[in-house]
Design a protein around this motif. Structure first.
Motif, PDB file in Angstrom:
ATOM      1  N   VAL A  48       0.866  -1.234   0.131  1.00  0.00           N
ATOM      2  CA  VAL A  48      -0.030   0.013   0.092  1.00  0.00           C
ATOM      3  C   VAL A  48       0.821   1.160  -0.068  1.00  0.00           C
ATOM      4  CG1 VAL A  48      -1.706   1.314   1.106  1.00  0.00           C
ATOM      5  CG2 VAL A  48      -1.653  -1.326   1.252  1.00  0.00           C
ATOM      6  N   THR A  49       1.020   2.049  -1.216  1.00  0.00           N
ATOM      7  CA  THR A  49       1.872   3.163  -1.164  1.00  0.00           C
ATOM      8  C   THR A  49       1.138   4.225  -1.422  1.00  0.00           C
ATOM      9  OG1 THR A  49       2.009   2.644  -3.694  1.00  0.00           O
ATOM     10  CG2 THR A  49       3.751   1.645  -2.183  1.00  0.00           C
ATOM     11  N   TYR A  50       0.721   4.807  -0.318  1.00  0.00           N
ATOM     12  CA  TYR A  50      -0.372   5.981  -0.622  1.00  0.00           C
ATOM     13  C   TYR A  50       0.546   7.268  -0.741  1.00  0.00           C
ATOM     14  CZ  TYR A  50      -4.851   7.627   0.526  1.00  0.00           C
ATOM     15  OH  TYR A  50      -6.384   7.985   0.294  1.00  0.00           O
ATOM     16  N   ALA A  51       1.399   7.356  -0.041  1.00  0.00           N
ATOM     17  CA  ALA A  51       2.511   8.540  -0.263  1.00  0.00           C
ATOM     18  C   ALA A  51       3.417   8.399  -1.625  1.00  0.00           C
ATOM     19  CB  ALA A  51       3.410   8.820   0.692  1.00  0.00           C
ATOM     20  N   ASN A  52       3.571   9.467  -2.352  1.00  0.00           N
ATOM     21  CA  ASN A  52       4.419   9.625  -3.435  1.00  0.00           C
ATOM     22  C   ASN A  52       5.711   8.833  -3.146  1.00  0.00           C
ATOM     23  OD1 ASN A  52       2.313  10.548  -4.771  1.00  0.00           O
ATOM     24  ND2 ASN A  52       3.308  12.760  -5.003  1.00  0.00           N
ATOM     25  N   GLU A  53       6.391   9.115  -2.095  1.00  0.00           N
ATOM     26  CA  GLU A  53       7.736   8.742  -1.553  1.00  0.00           C
ATOM     27  C   GLU A  53       7.821   7.314  -1.608  1.00  0.00           C
ATOM     28  OE1 GLU A  53       5.879  11.341  -0.080  1.00  0.00           O
ATOM     29  OE2 GLU A  53       7.196  12.840  -0.669  1.00  0.00           O
ATOM     30  N   ALA A  54       6.628   6.603  -1.155  1.00  0.00           N
ATOM     31  CA  ALA A  54       6.361   5.301  -1.019  1.00  0.00           C
ATOM     32  C   ALA A  54       6.503   4.663  -2.353  1.00  0.00           C
ATOM     33  CB  ALA A  54       5.294   4.730  -0.153  1.00  0.00           C
ATOM     34  N   LYS A  55       5.866   5.296  -3.409  1.00  0.00           N
ATOM     35  CA  LYS A  55       5.828   4.597  -4.631  1.00  0.00           C
ATOM     36  C   LYS A  55       7.259   4.601  -5.317  1.00  0.00           C
ATOM     37  CE  LYS A  55       1.151   6.269  -5.585  1.00  0.00           C
ATOM     38  NZ  LYS A  55       0.798   6.719  -4.211  1.00  0.00           N
ATOM     39  N   ILE A  56       8.071   6.007  -4.990  1.00  0.00           N
ATOM     40  CA  ILE A  56       9.235   6.086  -5.581  1.00  0.00           C
ATOM     41  C   ILE A  56      10.302   5.207  -5.019  1.00  0.00           C
ATOM     42  CG2 ILE A  56      11.264   7.608  -5.750  1.00  0.00           C
ATOM     43  CD1 ILE A  56       8.893   9.673  -5.794  1.00  0.00           C
ATOM     44  N   SER A  57      10.194   4.890  -3.733  1.00  0.00           N
ATOM     45  CA  SER A  57      11.296   4.157  -2.986  1.00  0.00           C
ATOM     46  C   SER A  57      11.035   2.680  -2.933  1.00  0.00           C
ATOM     47  CB  SER A  57      11.554   4.639  -1.269  1.00  0.00           C
ATOM     48  OG  SER A  57      10.317   4.405  -0.771  1.00  0.00           O
TER      49      SER A  57
END
Length: 155
Positions: A48-57
């Protein structure tokens, strides 16, 4: 037989494993998959990648893609699907990003707009659905239903 159970059967038939990268659905796709039996035969992990930073990392989504197209875009859904398949080392990756509402919509990306990416053996297909302002939880539920119907079609 429920949609998710049909998808699990198709995955088993093809000897495929699946992983989800979810934003606006907040884990509902993965949750629905495990409602049925045999999910452990096709699922190792999901994100679950709600934040943009999570999508990136975590998924390898490019910051430039987010800047150029916005986080709610087929381009980001594409990279989410591809990234989750790679991160989970599986044959099927699904990416979901959208505007569930009730706020956050714009003229170009209204509430109820959801973008999907499906990566199957390295080939990615993307789709956008406009569910409309049907309520946050209904947008999420409709998104999950779309994912499982589309997986049945693509598998």
């Amino acid at each position: 037989m429920a949609l998710e159970e049909q998808v699990v059967e198709k995955l088993i038939e093809n000897d495929y494993r699946i992983s989800f990268a979810e934003s606006c659905t907040g884990g509902l796709c993965c949750g629905n998959l495990v409602n049925g039996t045999n999910a452990s035969k096709v699922l190792d992990m999901s994100f679950v990648t709600y934040a943009n930073e999570a999508k990136i990392s975590l998924l390898g989504v490019s910051a430039d893609t987010i800047l150029s197209h916005g986080v709610v875009s087929e381009e980001v859904a594409y990279e989410m699907a591809q990234g989750v398949a790679k991160a989970a080392n599986c044959q099927v990756g699904v990416g979901v990003t959208g505007v569930a509402g009730p706020g956050g919509g714009t003229t170009k990306k209204p509430v109820g707009m959801v973008c999907f990416g499906f990566c199957i053996n390295g080939e990615v297909k993307t789709f956008t659905e406009q569910f409309g302002e049907i309520g946050r939880n209904q947008v999420r539920k409709s998104s999950v239903e779309f994912v499982f119907k589309k997986l049945l079609e693509l598998l």
